[in-house]
Design a protein around this motif. Structure first.
Motif, mmCIF file in Angstrom:
data_model
loop_
_atom_site.group_PDB
_atom_site.id
_atom_site.type_symbol
_atom_site.label_atom_id
_atom_site.label_comp_id
_atom_site.label_asym_id
_atom_site.label_seq_id
_atom_site.Cartn_x
_atom_site.Cartn_y
_atom_site.Cartn_z
ATOM 1 N N SER A 17 -44.566 46.116 -77.946
ATOM 2 C CA SER A 17 -45.011 45.014 -77.090
ATOM 3 C C SER A 17 -43.899 44.511 -76.178
ATOM 4 N N SER A 18 -43.844 45.119 -75.004
ATOM 5 C CA SER A 18 -42.787 44.771 -74.050
ATOM 6 C C SER A 18 -42.902 43.304 -73.619
ATOM 7 N N TRP A 19 -44.137 42.831 -73.438
ATOM 8 C CA TRP A 19 -44.284 41.438 -72.998
ATOM 9 C C TRP A 19 -43.817 40.481 -74.081
ATOM 10 N N LEU A 41 -51.072 45.509 -82.765
ATOM 11 C CA LEU A 41 -51.911 45.805 -81.602
ATOM 12 C C LEU A 41 -52.673 47.112 -81.820
ATOM 13 N N LYS A 47 -57.833 42.093 -81.092
ATOM 14 C CA LYS A 47 -58.270 41.128 -80.078
ATOM 15 C C LYS A 47 -58.698 39.816 -80.738
ATOM 16 N N ILE A 50 -55.710 37.935 -81.935
ATOM 17 C CA ILE A 50 -54.951 37.325 -80.829
ATOM 18 C C ILE A 50 -55.677 36.075 -80.341
ATOM 19 N N GLY A 57 -56.201 35.674 -74.746
ATOM 20 C CA GLY A 57 -56.444 36.941 -75.448
ATOM 21 C C GLY A 57 -55.298 37.921 -75.311
ATOM 22 N N LYS A 58 -54.107 37.399 -75.033
ATOM 23 C CA LYS A 58 -52.923 38.254 -74.857
ATOM 24 C C LYS A 58 -51.771 37.698 -75.671
ATOM 25 N N VAL A 59 -50.903 38.591 -76.115
ATOM 26 C CA VAL A 59 -49.603 38.170 -76.624
ATOM 27 C C VAL A 59 -48.576 38.499 -75.538
ATOM 28 N N PRO A 60 -47.517 37.719 -75.456
ATOM 29 C CA PRO A 60 -47.111 36.632 -76.329
ATOM 30 C C PRO A 60 -47.836 35.330 -75.997
ATOM 31 N N GLU A 71 -48.293 33.719 -71.067
ATOM 32 C CA GLU A 71 -47.473 34.311 -70.000
ATOM 33 C C GLU A 71 -45.984 34.292 -70.378
ATOM 34 N N SER A 72 -45.470 35.486 -70.533
ATOM 35 C CA SER A 72 -44.078 35.626 -70.982
ATOM 36 C C SER A 72 -43.101 34.858 -70.093
ATOM 37 N N HIS A 106 -41.855 40.625 -63.591
ATOM 38 C CA HIS A 106 -43.141 40.162 -64.137
ATOM 39 C C HIS A 106 -44.308 40.693 -63.306
HETATM 40 N N1 LIG Z 1 -48.879 38.756 -68.104
HETATM 41 C C1 LIG Z 1 -48.880 38.684 -69.540
HETATM 42 C C2 LIG Z 1 -49.166 40.087 -70.093
HETATM 43 C C3 LIG Z 1 -49.423 40.077 -71.582
HETATM 44 C C4 LIG Z 1 -49.979 41.408 -72.105
HETATM 45 O O1 LIG Z 1 -50.492 42.239 -71.338
HETATM 46 N N2 LIG Z 1 -49.889 41.592 -73.431
HETATM 47 C C5 LIG Z 1 -50.441 42.765 -74.091
HETATM 48 C C6 LIG Z 1 -49.453 43.308 -75.152
HETATM 49 S S1 LIG Z 1 -47.878 43.768 -74.552
HETATM 50 C C7 LIG Z 1 -51.650 42.372 -74.899
HETATM 51 O O2 LIG Z 1 -51.769 41.240 -75.360
HETATM 52 N N3 LIG Z 1 -52.546 43.318 -75.130
HETATM 53 C C8 LIG Z 1 -53.649 43.123 -76.029
HETATM 54 C C9 LIG Z 1 -54.975 43.041 -75.342
HETATM 55 O O3 LIG Z 1 -55.024 42.999 -74.100
HETATM 56 O O4 LIG Z 1 -55.979 43.056 -76.071
HETATM 57 C C10 LIG Z 1 -47.522 38.121 -70.011
HETATM 58 O O5 LIG Z 1 -46.575 38.154 -69.229
HETATM 59 O O6 LIG Z 1 -47.410 37.608 -71.127
#
Ligand SMILES: N[C@@H](CCC(=O)N[C@@H](CS)C(=O)NCC(=O)O)C(=O)O
Length: 213
Positions: A17-19, A41, A47, A50, A57-60, A71-72, A106
């Motif tokens: 998880s790069s973000w 993940l 999902k 999260i 619905g995204k991490v982090p 948003e990171s 970003h």
């Molecule tokens: N723009 C968001 C991108 C976050 C993102 O894409 N996270 C991915 C993991 S690295 C995620 O949550 N994926 C799971 C999903 O979409 O279900 C940020 O900067 O935090």
């Protein structure tokens, strides 16, 4: 007195998880105490898990009591505002350029992201890349060189002392190492030093521990 709850950073797998890596290393380097919740993940339940923490619905996501910040880049900014050890340059112009470097990461480098996904513990030789990906690598190399030349006198990182820009580029450092991507000597020197920063190494240690489970 009401105690402020300890911030909780909700992240994905440390290997992938790069973000998630960006705000984790920012909080760590800024000397902020935080707990973490890790969600595996790419499973059937990821999902839903999260979404229990993050409306986007995204991490982090950074949980501050009942509030979840997504948003990171916003979490890195929160880390900068609450830092015990500063992670933004003191000079206002350097600070703006540092933020711009982080924002460029970003918002961009889609080809690099798609073709070289973060896989921290893996190593690939002769990984094929497109011209677009090569363009991303060339731009990152130039950006690192510019930052080092113009702002890097006070230390070995992009803006001298380790900063928000180094946090935003930490997963790029990991990708460059994983895929053995060709860069200039100055960028190679930066890769070496950035990948030995204590916060980067602590995250990598977590990725190794995850793999051992
Ligand atoms: N723009 C968001 C991108 C976050 C993102 O894409 N996270 C991915 C993991 S690295 C995620 O949550 N994926 C799971 C999903 O979409 O279900 C940020 O900067 O935090």
């Amino acid at each position: 007195m009401v105690e402020t709850p300890i911030p909780v950073l909700v992240i994905g797998d440390k290997n992938l998880s790069s973000w998630s890596m960006r705000p984790w290393v920012a909080l760590h380097a800024a000397g902020i105490a935080f707990d973490e919740v890790r969600i595996k993940l790419r499973t059937e339940t990821s999902k839903a898990e999260i979404l229990r923490h993050s409306p986007a619905g995204k991490v982090p996501a950074l949980k501050l009591g009942a509030v979840a910040i997504g948003e990171s880049i916003a979490i890195c900014e929160w880390a900068a505002e609450n830092a015990k050890t500063p992670i933004l340059p003191q000079d206002p112009v350097a600070r703006a350029v540092c933020r711009a470097a982080g924002a460029e990461m970003h918002a961009g480098f889609g080809a690099l992201r798609n073709e070289c996904p973060m896989d921290m513990l893996a190593r690939f030789a002769n990984h094929p890349i497109s011209d677009q990906c090569l363009g991303d690598i060339t731009r990152i190399d130039a950006l690192w060189n510019d930052c080092r030349r113009q702002w890097g006198q006070g230390g070995p990182y992009l803006f001298g002392a380790w900063s928000l820009a180094d946090a935003m580029f930490a997963p790029v450092v990991s990708r460059f190492i994983t895929y053995d991507l060709r860069v200039s000597p100055a960028a190679r020197a930066y890769l070496e030093v950035a990948s030995h920063h204590p916060s980067y190494m602590a995250w990598a240690e977590g990725a190794r521990a995850e793999a051992a489970i």
